[in-house]
Structures are given as C-alpha cells and as structure tokens.
Design a protein around this motif. Structure first.
Motif, PDB file in Angstrom:
ATOM      1  N   PRO A  67       0.828  -1.211   0.000  1.00  0.00           N
ATOM      2  CA  PRO A  67       0.000   0.000   0.000  1.00  0.00           C
ATOM      3  C   PRO A  67       0.857   1.253   0.000  1.00  0.00           C
ATOM      4  O   PRO A  67       2.056   1.216   0.270  1.00  0.00           O
ATOM      5  CB  PRO A  67      -0.798  -0.130   1.292  1.00  0.00           C
ATOM      6  N   ASP A  68       0.224   2.374  -0.299  1.00  0.00           N
ATOM      7  CA  ASP A  68       0.889   3.671  -0.266  1.00  0.00           C
ATOM      8  C   ASP A  68       1.027   4.120   1.195  1.00  0.00           C
ATOM      9  O   ASP A  68       0.019   4.235   1.906  1.00  0.00           O
ATOM     10  CB  ASP A  68       0.049   4.686  -1.051  1.00  0.00           C
ATOM     11  N   PRO A  69       2.243   4.387   1.670  1.00  0.00           N
ATOM     12  CA  PRO A  69       2.411   4.832   3.059  1.00  0.00           C
ATOM     13  C   PRO A  69       1.615   6.083   3.400  1.00  0.00           C
ATOM     14  O   PRO A  69       1.311   6.319   4.574  1.00  0.00           O
ATOM     15  CB  PRO A  69       3.919   5.086   3.166  1.00  0.00           C
ATOM     16  N   ALA A  70       1.275   6.883   2.388  1.00  0.00           N
ATOM     17  CA  ALA A  70       0.511   8.102   2.646  1.00  0.00           C
ATOM     18  C   ALA A  70      -0.871   7.807   3.219  1.00  0.00           C
ATOM     19  O   ALA A  70      -1.489   8.688   3.841  1.00  0.00           O
ATOM     20  CB  ALA A  70       0.369   8.911   1.354  1.00  0.00           C
ATOM     21  N   PHE A  71      -1.366   6.570   3.030  1.00  0.00           N
ATOM     22  CA  PHE A  71      -2.697   6.220   3.519  1.00  0.00           C
ATOM     23  C   PHE A  71      -2.637   5.202   4.662  1.00  0.00           C
ATOM     24  O   PHE A  71      -3.629   4.525   4.954  1.00  0.00           O
ATOM     25  CB  PHE A  71      -3.554   5.696   2.369  1.00  0.00           C
ATOM     26  N   LEU A  72      -1.484   5.120   5.309  1.00  0.00           N
ATOM     27  CA  LEU A  72      -1.324   4.271   6.488  1.00  0.00           C
ATOM     28  C   LEU A  72      -1.156   5.160   7.712  1.00  0.00           C
ATOM     29  O   LEU A  72      -0.414   6.138   7.671  1.00  0.00           O
ATOM     30  CB  LEU A  72      -0.108   3.363   6.343  1.00  0.00           C
ATOM     31  N   PRO A  73      -1.812   4.840   8.801  1.00  0.00           N
ATOM     32  CA  PRO A  73      -1.687   5.665  10.006  1.00  0.00           C
ATOM     33  C   PRO A  73      -0.334   5.468  10.683  1.00  0.00           C
ATOM     34  O   PRO A  73       0.334   4.446  10.499  1.00  0.00           O
ATOM     35  CB  PRO A  73      -2.820   5.153  10.898  1.00  0.00           C
ATOM     36  N   VAL A  74       0.065   6.441  11.463  1.00  0.00           N
ATOM     37  CA  VAL A  74       1.254   6.309  12.302  1.00  0.00           C
ATOM     38  C   VAL A  74       0.922   5.350  13.444  1.00  0.00           C
ATOM     39  O   VAL A  74      -0.113   5.496  14.104  1.00  0.00           O
ATOM     40  CB  VAL A  74       1.688   7.680  12.858  1.00  0.00           C
ATOM     41  N   LEU A  75       1.776   4.354  13.636  1.00  0.00           N
ATOM     42  CA  LEU A  75       1.527   3.363  14.688  1.00  0.00           C
ATOM     43  C   LEU A  75       2.060   3.881  16.017  1.00  0.00           C
ATOM     44  O   LEU A  75       3.218   4.286  16.115  1.00  0.00           O
ATOM     45  CB  LEU A  75       2.198   2.038  14.329  1.00  0.00           C
ATOM     46  N   ARG A  76       1.209   3.855  17.023  1.00  0.00           N
ATOM     47  CA  ARG A  76       1.591   4.338  18.353  1.00  0.00           C
ATOM     48  C   ARG A  76       1.346   3.237  19.371  1.00  0.00           C
ATOM     49  O   ARG A  76       0.201   2.996  19.768  1.00  0.00           O
ATOM     50  CB  ARG A  76       0.793   5.589  18.719  1.00  0.00           C
ATOM     51  N   PRO A  77       2.407   2.548  19.788  1.00  0.00           N
ATOM     52  CA  PRO A  77       2.241   1.513  20.817  1.00  0.00           C
ATOM     53  C   PRO A  77       1.662   2.118  22.092  1.00  0.00           C
ATOM     54  O   PRO A  77       1.800   3.325  22.333  1.00  0.00           O
ATOM     55  CB  PRO A  77       3.666   1.007  21.037  1.00  0.00           C
ATOM     56  N   PRO A  78       1.023   1.295  22.919  1.00  0.00           N
ATOM     57  CA  PRO A  78       0.500   1.812  24.193  1.00  0.00           C
ATOM     58  C   PRO A  78       1.616   2.497  24.990  1.00  0.00           C
ATOM     59  O   PRO A  78       2.762   2.042  24.996  1.00  0.00           O
ATOM     60  CB  PRO A  78      -0.003   0.549  24.904  1.00  0.00           C
ATOM     61  N   LEU A  93      -3.698  -0.744   7.642  1.00  0.00           N
ATOM     62  CA  LEU A  93      -3.199  -0.130   8.873  1.00  0.00           C
ATOM     63  C   LEU A  93      -1.681  -0.170   8.967  1.00  0.00           C
ATOM     64  O   LEU A  93      -1.093   0.601   9.729  1.00  0.00           O
ATOM     65  CB  LEU A  93      -3.802  -0.829  10.099  1.00  0.00           C
ATOM     66  N   GLY A  94      -1.031  -1.061   8.232  1.00  0.00           N
ATOM     67  CA  GLY A  94       0.422  -1.093   8.259  1.00  0.00           C
ATOM     68  C   GLY A  94       0.968  -2.498   8.121  1.00  0.00           C
ATOM     69  O   GLY A  94       0.476  -3.429   8.774  1.00  0.00           O
ATOM     70  N   ILE A  95       1.995  -2.644   7.288  1.00  0.00           N
ATOM     71  CA  ILE A  95       2.516  -3.974   7.001  1.00  0.00           C
ATOM     72  C   ILE A  95       3.232  -4.582   8.199  1.00  0.00           C
ATOM     73  O   ILE A  95       3.472  -5.797   8.234  1.00  0.00           O
ATOM     74  CB  ILE A  95       3.468  -3.944   5.787  1.00  0.00           C
ATOM     75  N   ASP A  96       3.579  -3.781   9.209  1.00  0.00           N
ATOM     76  CA  ASP A  96       4.274  -4.314  10.373  1.00  0.00           C
ATOM     77  C   ASP A  96       3.310  -4.795  11.455  1.00  0.00           C
ATOM     78  O   ASP A  96       3.740  -5.309  12.490  1.00  0.00           O
ATOM     79  CB  ASP A  96       5.220  -3.263  10.961  1.00  0.00           C
ATOM     80  N   LEU A  97       2.007  -4.644  11.222  1.00  0.00           N
ATOM     81  CA  LEU A  97       1.022  -5.152  12.169  1.00  0.00           C
ATOM     82  C   LEU A  97       0.742  -6.612  11.829  1.00  0.00           C
ATOM     83  O   LEU A  97      -0.106  -6.922  10.991  1.00  0.00           O
ATOM     84  CB  LEU A  97      -0.276  -4.336  12.088  1.00  0.00           C
ATOM     85  N   GLY A 151     -10.796   1.887  16.488  1.00  0.00           N
ATOM     86  CA  GLY A 151     -11.746   2.821  17.080  1.00  0.00           C
ATOM     87  C   GLY A 151     -11.478   4.276  16.773  1.00  0.00           C
ATOM     88  O   GLY A 151     -12.212   5.157  17.253  1.00  0.00           O
ATOM     89  N   ASP A 152     -10.466   4.575  15.973  1.00  0.00           N
ATOM     90  CA  ASP A 152     -10.061   5.944  15.685  1.00  0.00           C
ATOM     91  C   ASP A 152     -10.765   6.449  14.422  1.00  0.00           C
ATOM     92  O   ASP A 152     -10.549   5.928  13.325  1.00  0.00           O
ATOM     93  CB  ASP A 152      -8.542   5.988  15.502  1.00  0.00           C
ATOM     94  N   ALA A 153     -11.593   7.483  14.563  1.00  0.00           N
ATOM     95  CA  ALA A 153     -12.357   8.016  13.426  1.00  0.00           C
ATOM     96  C   ALA A 153     -11.434   8.590  12.354  1.00  0.00           C
ATOM     97  O   ALA A 153     -11.710   8.460  11.150  1.00  0.00           O
ATOM     98  CB  ALA A 153     -13.335   9.083  13.907  1.00  0.00           C
ATOM     99  N   GLU A 154     -10.346   9.240  12.753  1.00  0.00           N
ATOM    100  CA  GLU A 154      -9.414   9.794  11.772  1.00  0.00           C
ATOM    101  C   GLU A 154      -8.744   8.685  10.957  1.00  0.00           C
ATOM    102  O   GLU A 154      -8.520   8.842   9.749  1.00  0.00           O
ATOM    103  CB  GLU A 154      -8.357  10.645  12.476  1.00  0.00           C
ATOM    104  N   VAL A 155      -8.429   7.577  11.600  1.00  0.00           N
ATOM    105  CA  VAL A 155      -7.838   6.443  10.886  1.00  0.00           C
ATOM    106  C   VAL A 155      -8.838   5.879   9.891  1.00  0.00           C
ATOM    107  O   VAL A 155      -8.493   5.576   8.743  1.00  0.00           O
ATOM    108  CB  VAL A 155      -7.372   5.353  11.877  1.00  0.00           C
ATOM    109  N   ARG A 156     -10.082   5.740  10.296  1.00  0.00           N
ATOM    110  CA  ARG A 156     -11.098   5.223   9.375  1.00  0.00           C
ATOM    111  C   ARG A 156     -11.250   6.133   8.169  1.00  0.00           C
ATOM    112  O   ARG A 156     -11.407   5.663   7.029  1.00  0.00           O
ATOM    113  CB  ARG A 156     -12.441   5.076  10.102  1.00  0.00           C
ATOM    114  N   ALA A 157     -11.187   7.434   8.368  1.00  0.00           N
ATOM    115  CA  ALA A 157     -11.286   8.370   7.250  1.00  0.00           C
ATOM    116  C   ALA A 157     -10.074   8.251   6.329  1.00  0.00           C
ATOM    117  O   ALA A 157     -10.203   8.317   5.095  1.00  0.00           O
ATOM    118  CB  ALA A 157     -11.403   9.798   7.787  1.00  0.00           C
ATOM    119  N   LEU A 158      -8.895   8.077   6.896  1.00  0.00           N
ATOM    120  CA  LEU A 158      -7.680   7.917   6.097  1.00  0.00           C
ATOM    121  C   LEU A 158      -7.758   6.656   5.254  1.00  0.00           C
ATOM    122  O   LEU A 158      -7.409   6.669   4.063  1.00  0.00           O
ATOM    123  CB  LEU A 158      -6.458   7.857   7.020  1.00  0.00           C
ATOM    124  N   VAL A 159      -8.229   5.566   5.840  1.00  0.00           N
ATOM    125  CA  VAL A 159      -8.352   4.296   5.108  1.00  0.00           C
ATOM    126  C   VAL A 159      -9.362   4.439   3.968  1.00  0.00           C
ATOM    127  O   VAL A 159      -9.132   3.970   2.853  1.00  0.00           O
ATOM    128  CB  VAL A 159      -8.761   3.168   6.073  1.00  0.00           C
TER     129      VAL A 159
END
Length: 439
Positions: free
Chosen positions: A100-111, A288-292, A331-339
C-alpha cells in the motif's frame, strides 16, 4: 541432475537428506533432474524400494516433482526456501511489491505503558475490546462472527488451518494465478497444489468442480482484491461457487480477504453462505500497516477448535501489546477516514492505468485491490524492457502454475498523471518484442 552433485545415503532418510542438502546448498537447482529410481539404487547399492521411499518423502515435502516421462526433478519452488522478489535496482520506480501507499497508512503508536502480568495470556488470549471490534468487522459484510479468533497474519492462519486439517500428500485447490507466498506455503507443508482457473470474477466454477472431484481437501481463495489479478466475486459468481461447494461439504474453504478495507469492491463472500467447513481471515497489513502482524479469523466451531488448539501449543497468543494497538486503530475516526480515502485513491489509480493501457489496445485487468495484471507473451522481455524506461514490475511466473504469462503492476503508488507515460513505454516495449519475436 547437476553433474557436480552426487546423492549419497544408504537409507531412505539418508538419501532424502542428501537431496535436501543439495537443494539447500545450491548443488541441485530448480528443474535439475534426479536419477531414475533403479539407477540411483544401483549407484548407492540399495534396493529400489529404498530410493522410491526417499523420493516419496521428498515429493510430499514439496522438494521434488515427478513429470511422467519427464522424470523426477527438483521443484521450481522447493519448499526449503520461498521465492523472494528480486531486489529493486537503484533508480527505478518500484511497481512490483504489492504494498500500500504509506501516505494512507496511520502512524503506529504503541501503548504508552504496558503493565506487567503474572504468568501468560494462554487462559485469555484475546482482548475483549478487539474481539468485539473484530466481530463487528465481519458482521458488517454478512460473515457469521459467533466464532472468532486471532492469528499472526493471513499466512500464519492459513498454515495452521491446513496443517491441522490435512496430512502430507493431501491436495489443496488454489487460485491460478494466485498469491505467490501461498503457492510456496502449500508444498512447504507437504501438501499438493491443484490449480483452479481465475477470471475477472474469481474462481471459475467448472475448474473448481474439477479440482474437487479430483479429491482436494481444502480450497483457499480471495473474495476480492485477488492477488495478482484484482478479481472479485460478484453475487452471481459467489452463488455459483457455493452450489459447487455444497456438493463437497467436508472440504474446508478458506477465504483470504486481505483487501477487505481497500479493495474497492463489495463483499460477496463464501463465508456468508452457510457452508459446513469454512474460515475467513482478514489482516490489518494493507490498510493499517505492514508491520502489524495481526489477523482476525471467523470460522465454524470445529475449525476454531483446531486452530486455537494448535496455537495454544505453539505461540499461544498474539501479543496483547499488538492487540491494544489494533483495537485503538479500529476505534479511531481519523484512521477510518484515512483508510477510506486510500480505498478511493487506489481505485482511481487502478482505473487510470487500465484506461491508459487500453488506449494502446493492451488488455489489463484489476477490478479491485492494489494491482493490475497484464497478459503478455514474454514476461522477461516486458520486465527488462520496462526497466530500461525506469519502471520495475513483477514477472508473473511467481504467481502462476498453469496460467498464461503476464506481468503484475502495483498501482498503489502510481499517480494517475504517470499512467499515460507508463502505458506508452509498455506499448513501445511490447512493439519491440513483437518485432523481435515475430509478432
């Protein structure tokens, strides 16, 4: 057989180990012929039955194949190593990876903080919040979600399902052309691949029926965003396939819906059809990201028990830290919009290249997903020709068994404005090839 490598051994296991060592170390290359059973038996001073047993083990493990009068040869993709795509040459535009294009993948933030726990998570392997989100994810597309579980990605899940369901030598129906890592995985598990023809709507029913009548024990397919062709099931095709599968209720049907969020196609899935033995796996990698390395699985009760029973004895569970990340992203609305924005852009980019190629009367398919599949006569000529124009595309040989040659072009990062230039270069290379090879 390669002249420089001599097979050794006085037992079936010793002979098999010698052949495997030759394949692993490069003394035996894909396509190299092995000696006939009686000749090798004479050379080693053992019985023909001993050599035949060694060859049988090697065939079941996917290292060698027998081609009738063509004799026994090292498999084109021996199961001791998976096919790896060639390294992208410096300075080329990479359209071969399928990513996928990284421009449409969210930044991953571990807990931010991970509280230590006593013991293990084997007794409660799934976070309740992610389990509930996974149920909703499947139910959105009509997939029954009473029984869900998690895995470390699609191939991890499929490998576990096949290894618990089948035995070495059993046959698995796979798409042809299909996902190259799956085509490697099946023989690596000691199973046989049976190709099923794919058209613009996915599996061809009559081809599937032929495979099932031949005794396959499992079917693995994609309902949309099929790799490498982009095919997807229409409602009509789904119903036709279900009618065929109902004739074989004991067969396990595994759907890999890896493009569920970015495929650009509606879900007409086999998993929603009420089959007896089924599983659908969905991953987060493409949206969401190839590293997930996480996948959600919905399946029947028997399949769930077998999958989770085997997982309990191996890795036990998917990391709860990873599960928390995935749950937060779901659960993140911004992530859903990006996807959602990514899905729209991917559809635009696929259509742009197909249209640009069509202007030169070059047929290409890619109704969903991240790739376009272009039938050609000579894959190497096209790949090498486009390389001289600055493009790097994937030869289709990695994705097919008996299907005709083609090249796969990943359009996920190909801007629509660049599609006409790529199409013009493709047409030029194709014209040069026709002149060279006699049209």
């Amino acid at each position: 057989m390669a002249a420089q490598y001599a097979i050794e051994g006085t037992t079936a296991k010793g002979i098999a180990a010698s052949v495997e060592r030759g394949v692993t170390e490069g003394g035996l290359a894909p396509g190299d012929a092995l000696p006939p059973v009686r000749r090798l038996a004479d050379d080693l001073g053992v019985s023909p039955g001993t050599v035949a047993t060694a060859y049988k083990e090697l065939r079941q493990r996917g290292l060698i194949v027998t081609r009738g009068r063509g004799g026994t040869v090292v498999a084109e993709v021996p199961s001791v190593a998976s096919r790896r795509p060639p390294r992208v040459p410096e300075g080329l535009t990479d359209l071969a990876g399928g990513h996928p294009d990284p421009a449409f993948l969210p930044v991953l933030r571990p807990p931010a903080a991970v509280t230590p726990v006593y013991g293990s998570h084997r007794a409660a392997p799934r976070l309740a919040a992610l389990e509930e989100a996974t149920r909703r994810w499947f139910e959105r597309d009509g997939v029954p979600a009473r029984h869900v579980t998690f895995a470390h990605g699609a191939l991890d899940c499929i490998a576990r399902l096949l290894s618990t369901e089948l035995r070495p030598g059993d046959a698995v129906a796979v798409e042809d052309p299909g996902f190259h890592h799956l085509l490697d995985l099946v023989p690596a598990l000691g199973l046989r691949t049976v190709p099923v023809t794919v058209d613009d709507e996915g599996l061809v029913p009559e081809s599937l029926r032929t495979a099932l009548r031949g005794g396959v024990r499992a079917v693995v397919c994609s309902p949309r965003g099929q790799c490498p062709t982009g095919a997807f099931f229409t409602r009509r095709r789904r119903d036709e396939l279900v009618a065929v599968l109902r004739e074989f209720p004991e067969v396990l049907v595994v759907e890999d819906d890896h493009n569920a969020e970015v495929g650009g196609a509606a879900a007409h899935t086999l998993a929603a059809a009420g089959l007896d033995r089924w599983a659908q796996v969905r991953t987060a990698s493409k949206h969401l990201g190839i590293d997930l390395r996480w996948a959600g699985v919905a399946c029947d009760a028997v399949t769930l028990a077998r999958h989770d029973g085997r997982m309990l004895m191996t890795s036990g569970w998917v990391s709860h830290v990873l599960q928390e990340m995935v749950a937060d992203l779901f659960g993140d609305a911004e992530v859903r919009a990006l996807v959602a924005a990514g899905e729209a852009v991917y559809s635009e980019r696929r259509a742009a290249l197909i249209g640009a190629l069509g202007a030169y009367r070059i047929r290409a398919v890619g109704a969903s997903g991240l790739n376009v599949w272009v039938p050609v006569r000579d894959e190497s000529a096209i790949v090498n020709g486009l390389r001289t124009h600055g493009w790097w595309v994937a030869a289709g040989a990695r994705f097919r068994i008996a299907a005709p040659p083609a090249v796969r072009i990943t359009t996920a990062t190909l801007a629509p404005g660049d599609a006409p230039r790529l199409a013009a270069d493709f047409a030029e290379v194709l014209g040069d090839g026709q002149a060279t090879y006699g049209g």
